[in-house]
Design a protein around this motif. Structure first.
Motif, PDB file in Angstrom:
ATOM      1  N   ILE A 276       0.843  -1.196   0.000  1.00  0.00           N
ATOM      2  CA  ILE A 276       0.000   0.000   0.000  1.00  0.00           C
ATOM      3  C   ILE A 276       0.882   1.250   0.000  1.00  0.00           C
ATOM      4  CG2 ILE A 276      -1.602   1.338   1.420  1.00  0.00           C
ATOM      5  CD1 ILE A 276      -2.940  -1.282   2.184  1.00  0.00           C
ATOM      6  N   SER A 277       1.983   1.201   0.768  1.00  0.00           N
ATOM      7  CA  SER A 277       2.911   2.340   0.770  1.00  0.00           C
ATOM      8  C   SER A 277       3.504   2.557  -0.614  1.00  0.00           C
ATOM      9  CB  SER A 277       4.042   2.102   1.771  1.00  0.00           C
ATOM     10  OG  SER A 277       3.515   1.820   3.047  1.00  0.00           O
TER      11      SER A 277
ATOM     12  N   SER B 122       2.071   1.880  -3.408  1.00  0.00           N
ATOM     13  CA  SER B 122       1.033   2.506  -4.234  1.00  0.00           C
ATOM     14  C   SER B 122       0.991   4.009  -3.979  1.00  0.00           C
ATOM     15  CB  SER B 122      -0.339   1.907  -3.931  1.00  0.00           C
ATOM     16  OG  SER B 122      -0.724   1.011  -4.946  1.00  0.00           O
ATOM     17  N   PHE B 123       1.188   4.381  -2.716  1.00  0.00           N
ATOM     18  CA  PHE B 123       1.182   5.806  -2.353  1.00  0.00           C
ATOM     19  C   PHE B 123       2.363   6.526  -3.008  1.00  0.00           C
ATOM     20  CE2 PHE B 123       2.279   9.137   0.915  1.00  0.00           C
ATOM     21  CZ  PHE B 123       1.265  10.008   0.551  1.00  0.00           C
TER      22      PHE B 123
ATOM     23  N   VAL C 249       1.683   6.965  -6.690  1.00  0.00           N
ATOM     24  CA  VAL C 249       0.751   8.046  -7.033  1.00  0.00           C
ATOM     25  C   VAL C 249       1.466   9.399  -6.882  1.00  0.00           C
ATOM     26  CG1 VAL C 249      -0.460   8.672  -4.873  1.00  0.00           C
ATOM     27  CG2 VAL C 249      -1.749   8.421  -6.972  1.00  0.00           C
ATOM     28  N   LEU C 250       2.419   9.483  -5.954  1.00  0.00           N
ATOM     29  CA  LEU C 250       3.221  10.710  -5.817  1.00  0.00           C
ATOM     30  C   LEU C 250       4.125  10.900  -7.041  1.00  0.00           C
ATOM     31  CD1 LEU C 250       4.285  10.694  -2.041  1.00  0.00           C
ATOM     32  CD2 LEU C 250       2.365  11.883  -3.122  1.00  0.00           C
TER      33      LEU C 250
ATOM     34  N   LEU D 109      -1.049   2.947 -13.223  1.00  0.00           N
ATOM     35  CA  LEU D 109      -2.284   2.146 -13.261  1.00  0.00           C
ATOM     36  C   LEU D 109      -1.959   0.664 -13.043  1.00  0.00           C
ATOM     37  CD1 LEU D 109      -4.284   3.740 -16.242  1.00  0.00           C
ATOM     38  CD2 LEU D 109      -4.861   3.816 -13.808  1.00  0.00           C
TER      39      LEU D 109
ATOM     40  N   HIS E 171      -0.905  -0.051  -9.389  1.00  0.00           N
ATOM     41  CA  HIS E 171      -2.063  -0.054  -8.482  1.00  0.00           C
ATOM     42  C   HIS E 171      -2.895  -1.321  -8.675  1.00  0.00           C
ATOM     43  CE1 HIS E 171      -1.033   3.873  -7.250  1.00  0.00           C
ATOM     44  NE2 HIS E 171      -1.365   4.473  -8.365  1.00  0.00           N
ATOM     45  N   PHE E 172      -2.981  -1.790  -9.919  1.00  0.00           N
ATOM     46  CA  PHE E 172      -3.732  -3.018 -10.164  1.00  0.00           C
ATOM     47  C   PHE E 172      -3.096  -4.193  -9.411  1.00  0.00           C
ATOM     48  CE2 PHE E 172      -4.057  -7.058 -12.316  1.00  0.00           C
ATOM     49  CZ  PHE E 172      -5.426  -7.249 -12.262  1.00  0.00           C
TER      50      PHE E 172
ATOM     51  N   ASP F 288      -1.382  -4.023  -6.762  1.00  0.00           N
ATOM     52  CA  ASP F 288      -1.738  -3.791  -5.353  1.00  0.00           C
ATOM     53  C   ASP F 288      -3.157  -4.301  -5.060  1.00  0.00           C
ATOM     54  OD1 ASP F 288      -1.737  -2.862  -2.755  1.00  0.00           O
ATOM     55  OD2 ASP F 288      -2.103  -0.774  -3.291  1.00  0.00           O
ATOM     56  N   LEU F 289      -4.084  -4.016  -5.995  1.00  0.00           N
ATOM     57  CA  LEU F 289      -5.484  -4.459  -5.841  1.00  0.00           C
ATOM     58  C   LEU F 289      -5.575  -5.973  -5.672  1.00  0.00           C
ATOM     59  CD1 LEU F 289      -7.735  -2.582  -8.427  1.00  0.00           C
ATOM     60  CD2 LEU F 289      -7.535  -2.242  -5.979  1.00  0.00           C
TER      61      LEU F 289
END
Lengths: 113, 212
Positions: free
Chosen positions: B73-74, B76-77, B80-81, B189, B192-193, B195-196
């Motif tokens: 999750i980190s 992913s963060f 996004v940054l 993208l 993140h996927f 990560d999902l």
């Protein structure tokens, strides 16, 4: 699926209305919520809720997934075409699961004479 | 919005940008289909052999699984940054966040490698060396087959994603995203996927039966 979506939209719109300036604050808050939900799902796993354990775990996972898709993957605010594509993908997944299980669990063995 | 030139089949750079992102989502939907086959297999066998699945899950390390979830999750963060920095054309911030994402990806795979080696050591890898004293032996192999197939496919996706991060890092160094940062967005993208997928794998594999 409806419940996680409404929670997510609530969190999102509350954040959006308080901060128009920078998406960084929104990203940081979503990140915090995702960490919190991870802790929650681990904690709930140790409580005995019977069959609800799996449902709660999947509900939390869906909420996290929707948060990631809406805000990190920018599905919210994307073109309608992209939203339709994403929805179609998950609608297909739901059909896959439902029709598969319906097939498996409604078959009865055929006894030949 | 970017001011770069666009390919001749598009009317505007905006249209090209939209079409590219749509294409990435279409690809991710095919990835949903790839993983959903394994998820449906999991649902079926778990409903058939619930005791074996709970037994199998109890041999997984919840602590390591939780840490890996937080690590992913980190990442992913930070991803996004990186995308945000790319949109603002900040080369240094792009590279910093790409490196952070890459390092978190490495930590995830490192922890996964430790978990896998424990499974080999404990003879819990399906195959001729599988050894388990208990009534659920055969069905336990089913759980571990699914565990290795699902986490293995997920880890394979992460390795590809980390290759893409290295590629982005090099391109960012050459200032390639000053005008058009679509490539960073698309890798974002994808990341993140991945990560999902883990967000669902973690409770389904690690947490079931913990209350018993």
């Amino acid at each position: 699926m409806d419940f996680p979506i409404s929670i997510t939209l609530f969190i999102g719109t509350t954040l959006m209305s308080t901060d128009h300036e920078s998406p960084l604050k929104l990203y940081a808050t979503i990140f915090g919520v995702l960490l919190g939900l991870t802790g929650l799902t681990v904690a709930v796993a140790y409580l005995d809720l019977g069959p609800l354990n799996t449902l709660v775990a999947l509900g939390i996972a869906s909420t996290k997934a929707i948060l990631v898709m809406f805000y990190f993957m920018h599905l919210k605010g994307s073109d309608k075409t992209i939203q339709v594509f994403a929805s179609a993908g998950f609608a297909w997944l739901a059909l896959f699961v439902v029709i598969f299980l319906a097939d498996i669990y409604t078959r009865t063995p055929i006894h030949l004479p | 919005m970017s001011t770069h030139t666009h390919a001749h089949q598009f009317d505007t750079p905006q249209q090209q940008h939209q079409a590219t992102r749509l294409g990435m989502w279409a690809f991710l939907i095919t990835e949903v289909m790839l993983f959903s086959g394994m998820f449906v297999a999991y649902i079926l066998y778990r409903t058939w052999y619930p005791e074996a699945f709970i037994e199998g899950s109890s041999h997984l390390d919840v602590m390591l699984g939780t840490i890996n979830t937080l690590v992913l999750i980190s990442s992913s963060f930070t991803m996004v940054l990186a995308v945000h920095a790319a949109a603002e054309g900040k080369k240094q911030a792009i590279q910093k966040n790409l490196v952070l994402t890459l390092v978190l990806g490495l930590v995830f795979l490192g922890i996964k490698a430790v978990e896998y080696s424990h499974k080999f050591h404990d003879h819990l890898v399906p195959g001729p060396n599988f050894a388990h004293e208990g009534i659920h032996g055969g069905h336990l192999q089913l759980f571990y087959s699914l565990y290795f197939a699902m986490t293995g496919t997920h880890a394979f996706h992460m390795i590809i994603g980390m290759g893409l991060l290295v590629y982005l890092f090099i391109r960012a160094g050459k200032g390639a995203f000053n005008k058009d940062h679509t490539a960073v967005e698309l890798v974002g993208l994808y990341w993140h996927f991945v990560d999902l997928v883990w967000i669902f794998l973690f409770p389904l594999l690690y947490l079931l039966g913990r209350h018993l």
